[in-house]
Design an enzyme around this catalytic site. Sequence first.
Site, short mmCIF file in Angstrom:
data_model
loop_
_atom_site.label_atom_id
_atom_site.label_comp_id
_atom_site.label_asym_id
_atom_site.label_seq_id
_atom_site.Cartn_x
_atom_site.Cartn_y
_atom_site.Cartn_z
N HIS A 102 -12.86 36.20 -22.89
CA HIS A 102 -12.48 36.14 -21.47
C HIS A 102 -12.03 34.74 -21.09
O HIS A 102 -12.14 33.80 -21.88
CB HIS A 102 -13.63 36.63 -20.58
CG HIS A 102 -14.91 35.85 -20.70
ND1 HIS A 102 -15.09 34.62 -20.13
CD2 HIS A 102 -16.09 36.14 -21.33
CE1 HIS A 102 -16.32 34.18 -20.39
NE2 HIS A 102 -16.95 35.08 -21.12
N GLU A 115 -22.60 29.74 -16.64
CA GLU A 115 -21.62 29.76 -15.54
C GLU A 115 -22.13 29.00 -14.32
O GLU A 115 -23.23 29.27 -13.84
CB GLU A 115 -21.33 31.22 -15.16
CG GLU A 115 -20.44 31.36 -13.93
CD GLU A 115 -20.07 32.80 -13.61
OE1 GLU A 115 -20.89 33.72 -13.90
OE2 GLU A 115 -18.97 33.03 -13.08
N ASP A 155 -21.40 62.95 1.27
CA ASP A 155 -21.01 62.39 2.56
C ASP A 155 -21.77 61.11 2.89
O ASP A 155 -21.85 60.69 4.04
CB ASP A 155 -21.20 63.43 3.68
CG ASP A 155 -22.66 63.88 3.78
OD1 ASP A 155 -23.43 63.61 2.82
OD2 ASP A 155 -23.02 64.49 4.79
N ASP A 175 -21.89 32.87 -7.99
CA ASP A 175 -21.68 33.58 -9.26
C ASP A 175 -22.22 32.67 -10.37
O ASP A 175 -21.56 31.71 -10.75
CB ASP A 175 -20.18 33.85 -9.42
CG ASP A 175 -19.83 34.60 -10.68
OD1 ASP A 175 -20.74 35.00 -11.43
OD2 ASP A 175 -18.62 34.80 -10.92
N GLU A 187 -17.24 29.16 -16.86
CA GLU A 187 -18.14 30.10 -17.51
C GLU A 187 -17.76 30.47 -18.94
O GLU A 187 -17.51 31.64 -19.23
CB GLU A 187 -18.26 31.37 -16.66
CG GLU A 187 -16.94 31.98 -16.21
CD GLU A 187 -17.15 33.28 -15.45
OE1 GLU A 187 -17.86 34.15 -15.96
OE2 GLU A 187 -16.61 33.42 -14.34
N HIS A 192 -12.70 31.50 -12.59
CA HIS A 192 -11.86 32.11 -11.55
C HIS A 192 -12.16 31.41 -10.24
O HIS A 192 -13.20 30.75 -10.11
CB HIS A 192 -12.16 33.61 -11.45
CG HIS A 192 -13.62 33.95 -11.39
ND1 HIS A 192 -14.35 33.91 -10.22
CD2 HIS A 192 -14.52 34.28 -12.37
CE1 HIS A 192 -15.61 34.23 -10.48
NE2 HIS A 192 -15.76 34.44 -11.78
N TYR A 218 -19.92 35.38 -27.91
CA TYR A 218 -20.52 36.72 -28.05
C TYR A 218 -20.33 37.19 -29.47
O TYR A 218 -19.19 37.31 -29.94
CB TYR A 218 -19.85 37.70 -27.07
CG TYR A 218 -19.75 37.12 -25.68
CD1 TYR A 218 -20.80 37.22 -24.77
CD2 TYR A 218 -18.61 36.40 -25.30
CE1 TYR A 218 -20.71 36.65 -23.51
CE2 TYR A 218 -18.51 35.82 -24.04
CZ TYR A 218 -19.57 35.94 -23.15
OH TYR A 218 -19.48 35.37 -21.91
N HIS A 223 -14.03 37.24 -7.38
CA HIS A 223 -12.81 36.81 -8.07
C HIS A 223 -11.83 36.55 -6.93
O HIS A 223 -11.12 37.43 -6.49
CB HIS A 223 -12.31 37.89 -9.03
CG HIS A 223 -13.25 38.10 -10.19
ND1 HIS A 223 -13.10 39.10 -11.11
CD2 HIS A 223 -14.37 37.43 -10.57
CE1 HIS A 223 -14.09 39.04 -12.00
NE2 HIS A 223 -14.87 38.03 -11.68
N ASP A 248 -26.36 37.20 -15.29
CA ASP A 248 -25.18 36.85 -14.49
C ASP A 248 -25.38 37.52 -13.14
O ASP A 248 -25.22 38.72 -13.01
CB ASP A 248 -23.92 37.35 -15.20
CG ASP A 248 -22.64 36.94 -14.47
OD1 ASP A 248 -22.73 36.47 -13.32
OD2 ASP A 248 -21.55 37.11 -15.06
N ARG A 308 -23.63 33.00 -22.30
CA ARG A 308 -22.65 32.51 -21.32
C ARG A 308 -23.38 31.57 -20.38
O ARG A 308 -24.56 31.80 -20.07
CB ARG A 308 -22.01 33.67 -20.55
CG ARG A 308 -21.04 33.22 -19.45
CD ARG A 308 -20.13 34.33 -18.90
NE ARG A 308 -20.82 35.37 -18.19
CZ ARG A 308 -21.06 36.59 -18.67
NH1 ARG A 308 -20.68 36.91 -19.90
NH2 ARG A 308 -21.70 37.49 -17.95
N HIS A 359 -19.90 43.37 -19.11
CA HIS A 359 -20.32 43.91 -17.82
C HIS A 359 -21.47 44.89 -17.95
O HIS A 359 -21.49 45.94 -17.32
CB HIS A 359 -19.13 44.51 -17.06
CG HIS A 359 -18.25 43.44 -16.46
ND1 HIS A 359 -17.06 43.70 -15.87
CD2 HIS A 359 -18.43 42.10 -16.37
CE1 HIS A 359 -16.53 42.55 -15.44
NE2 HIS A 359 -17.35 41.57 -15.74
N1 GLY Z 1 -19.94 38.08 -12.54
C1 GLY Z 1 -18.55 38.23 -12.64
C2 GLY Z 1 -17.94 37.06 -13.24
O1 GLY Z 1 -18.60 36.21 -13.77
O2 GLY Z 1 -16.75 36.88 -13.18
MN MN Z 2 -20.59 35.75 -13.29
MN MN Z 3 -17.63 34.53 -12.75
#
Ligand code: GLY
Ligand code: MN
Ligand code: MN
Length: 435
Positions: free
Chosen positions: A345, A409, A34, A266, A379, A349, A383, A356, A255, A407, A238
């Site tokens: 990827h 970004e 709860d 981000d 970004e 975005h 990998y 996002h 990240d 990465r 992730h």
């Molecule tokens: N941290 C989520 C992304 O980079 O889209």
């Molecule tokens: Mn990110």
């Molecule tokens: Mn991002």
Amino acid sequence: MQQEYAQRREQLMARIGKGTAVFRSAPMAVMHNDVEYNFRQDSDFFYLTGFNEPQAVVVLAPHHEEHKFVLFVQPKDPERETWTGYRVGVEAAKERFGADEVYPIAELDEKLPQYLEKADRIYYQLGRDRPFNDTILKHWQRLMRSYPKRGTGPTAIEDPAPTLHSLRQIKSPAELELMRTAAAISVDAHNRAREFTQPGRYEYEVQAEMEHTFRLRGGMGPAYPSIVASGANACVLHYTENERQMQDGELLLIDAGCAYDYYNADITRTFPVGGKFTPEQKTLYEIVLKAQLEAIAQVHPGNPYGQIHDTAVRVIVEGLMELGLLQGDIEEIIKEEKYKPFYMHRTGHWLGLDVHDVGVYQHGETPHNLEPGQVLTVEPGIYIAPDIKPVEGQPEVDPRWRGIGIRIEDDVLVTSAGHEVLTAGVPKAIEEIER
Ligand code: GLY
Ligand code: MN
Ligand code: MN
């Protein structure tokens, strides 16, 4: 700020004409048993009202003579509030949020029809909220039944998202100020994290340093679960366990970004735990950095959104081909996405009230062109998972490349002159991050 919310409602109402738009607040989310997570308002609801409580509905009825902006809220209830926290209540909501009329949420069924019966359509996003879908459908059905008699009423339910989200996509000066603050706090957190990182420390310690900064500086907290991924963990896009002890000779991919007054940053940076890149790490890092810089250079009003990704992909493929990690005809590799085991990827975005964020990237076959006021992430990454499986016909990956994930970004604002990198304060050039 109230004026800005009013302006947003005006803009939406001007576009829905004789329709009535209905939005519901976000649901409460359960953490366990709860115990609930902190409430976070639905972004559309917040964008239109600034009202941050659950169990609320906003109705926009531009054709209604008196009540164009109506709120349904939880009434004041001192006993309940002792347990669950402060509520604005019906009286104060009218004053504070500028509504033409405010009702207790329990009166929704009774009061809603008067705002729908003269509308030509209901603007409501079906599919997000099952129980509330039923409420809207129930009212719609009733009105349909009485349509022949009255000759008015909604004949369709239409998604307000394309209209509302095209507004949300262009950030106002007030929104940009909040985004700049979210970016500035996140920049500080990244710089602090880089200085703090050293072999032997744990990923969660770095996470704690960053999230401490987010909250200390008045942010709401992380904009999304922080990713602090050392070594091969960086190949898991992730990865959020953040439990591992970091070792010399590895890279650390972070990240993380903070939310500030509902707006998000981000940022991703990747740097050597012990201060020095290995030759393999440096080679791959240079490719990702080049891809990112060239992709950012594509951020210019009028340029198709897709060009950012296409640019990054080409630089990455060229780089991997030079290393012999991809072989063959470059156009074919790109067209058939043979680079995907290394870069799986998209290059970014929209960013705003949602990490996002809402807004289209493409109109069917027609590209979406960038416009001033849009904010997006750029970004790219490479990998090379320890067990990477190249597509058929491509060479096996030499072990020396495996276990490296990179990465980079940044958050980029489209300006009339081109772009502005909101997160430029975190260094990414090799000579600035080595020590
Ligand atoms: N941290 C989520 C992304 O980079 O889209
Ligand atoms: Mn990110
Ligand atoms: Mn991002």
